[in-house]
Design a protein around this motif. Sequence first.
Motif, PDB file in Angstrom:
ATOM      1  N   PHE A  52      62.980  93.715  42.041  1.00  0.00           N
ATOM      2  CA  PHE A  52      63.868  92.547  42.079  1.00  0.00           C
ATOM      3  C   PHE A  52      64.693  92.519  40.798  1.00  0.00           C
ATOM      4  N   ILE A  53      66.010  92.511  40.939  1.00  0.00           N
ATOM      5  CA  ILE A  53      66.916  92.445  39.778  1.00  0.00           C
ATOM      6  C   ILE A  53      67.792  91.222  39.982  1.00  0.00           C
ATOM      7  N   GLY A  54      67.448  90.125  39.317  1.00  0.00           N
ATOM      8  CA  GLY A  54      68.164  88.872  39.516  1.00  0.00           C
ATOM      9  C   GLY A  54      68.516  88.211  38.206  1.00  0.00           C
ATOM     10  N   GLY A  55      69.442  87.275  38.269  1.00  0.00           N
ATOM     11  CA  GLY A  55      69.826  86.587  37.045  1.00  0.00           C
ATOM     12  C   GLY A  55      70.983  85.657  37.264  1.00  0.00           C
ATOM     13  N   THR A  56      71.615  85.297  36.185  1.00  0.00           N
ATOM     14  CA  THR A  56      72.755  84.389  36.221  1.00  0.00           C
ATOM     15  C   THR A  56      73.687  84.721  35.077  1.00  0.00           C
ATOM     16  N   ASP A 114      57.001  93.460  43.772  1.00  0.00           N
ATOM     17  CA  ASP A 114      56.015  94.020  42.852  1.00  0.00           C
ATOM     18  C   ASP A 114      56.525  94.022  41.412  1.00  0.00           C
ATOM     19  N   LYS A 115      57.779  94.378  41.226  1.00  0.00           N
ATOM     20  CA  LYS A 115      58.397  94.410  39.892  1.00  0.00           C
ATOM     21  C   LYS A 115      59.596  93.464  39.885  1.00  0.00           C
ATOM     22  N   ARG A 116      59.721  92.694  38.787  1.00  0.00           N
ATOM     23  CA  ARG A 116      60.747  91.655  38.736  1.00  0.00           C
ATOM     24  C   ARG A 116      61.473  91.693  37.393  1.00  0.00           C
ATOM     25  N   ILE A 117      62.798  91.767  37.455  1.00  0.00           N
ATOM     26  CA  ILE A 117      63.630  91.803  36.247  1.00  0.00           C
ATOM     27  C   ILE A 117      64.555  90.591  36.258  1.00  0.00           C
ATOM     28  N   LEU A 118      64.587  89.867  35.167  1.00  0.00           N
ATOM     29  CA  LEU A 118      65.474  88.722  35.009  1.00  0.00           C
ATOM     30  C   LEU A 118      66.572  89.085  34.014  1.00  0.00           C
ATOM     31  N   VAL A 119      67.839  88.931  34.418  1.00  0.00           N
ATOM     32  CA  VAL A 119      68.985  89.321  33.598  1.00  0.00           C
ATOM     33  C   VAL A 119      69.739  88.062  33.155  1.00  0.00           C
TER      34      VAL A 119
END
Length: 380
Positions: free
Chosen positions: A121-125, A151-156
Amino acid sequence: MKFAHLADTHLGYRQYGLFEREIDFYDVFNDIISKIIEERPDFVIHSGDLFEFSRPPTNALLRVQKGLLALKDAGIPVYAIAGNHDMIMRKNALPPHVLFKEMGLKIISPNNPFFIKEDVFIGGTPYVSKHQSTYLTESLKKLEIMSKDYDKRILVLHQGIDKYLPFEYELELANIPESFNYYALGHIHARITDDYGQGKLAYPGSTEIWKIDELGNYQKNGKGFYMVDMDGDVPEIESINMEMPREFIRAEINYPELTAEIEKIKNIVLSLPKKPLLNLTVEGGNFNRSEVYDELNKVFTDICLSLRPNFKSQSLIDAQEILKDGSALNPHKLIIEQLKSFENQKITDLALSLFNEMSSGNVENAEEVSKKFYEEFYDN
């Protein structure tokens, strides 16, 4: 799975009005693209301030186009958010990133808050100003819910956090969800890595020296980008350092040794492959600023790209010490007293910040303080 994390490339920035400095920023960006292709990551994350301006110069657009096409040809996708420099603080305004969607740039935005890359997951604002902190906090809670099944989560994010930027932050650490494995931050130009949530929080820093006060962190930690390995329980972060196109030199000269110190610095400058940027502070003793400036100018103008002198004569140092005490002459007290009628602490804080920067000769910092204040409260 590995990815490259960079931020704050500020393409199009013509530091001190020098065309050569604009080119320096492009050259570092080109080198980073080449290094990323050499490293062969699964993808790239850019955490904001790709450009210096929301309407970048043509050269900046062409450099990004060339870089993105090279990454696309190498099969390396790029995920990006807009930083405060990339966007006009106006509702529904679009950052220049949209020009590159056809070239494979995947833009994380309010309308498209996340992507999935092989169950990551590659999410952000994009950047959110401090007076919209409630909206930002709510957006982060929604991203936490959206990401929970992966399973893996990235916050940008492109935000200053109170722990790392205590006087100019937009986001409090306590309001960031703890459920992510990697927090890909931008906005702070120093390199920072920290334990947070279920993994690591990281600022890769700016890719070039955007302001002189970044020099100390650069000398200690380098500049470039991060390579992040997500295969383990906790991400492993490797700093990839890039060579800067030219030297920044910052030195203090004690006025009684002026001639000898000038000669020493001159020899250093002449040994460099490119003209450096020279920031000198002459202090101690009582001297004529104009005469010292003429002497510095005579020696360094032709061999340096930029000469930026500051002067602190003994009489000025003594005066500053007097003004620091609790007397009625204390300028900070006078500023606070004069601005009471506004009943606005933010205006008082702005005035105090500008006074501190200008009285120390830091015109560049003062301009940045003013710009941030205007963007946050009026440019929307």
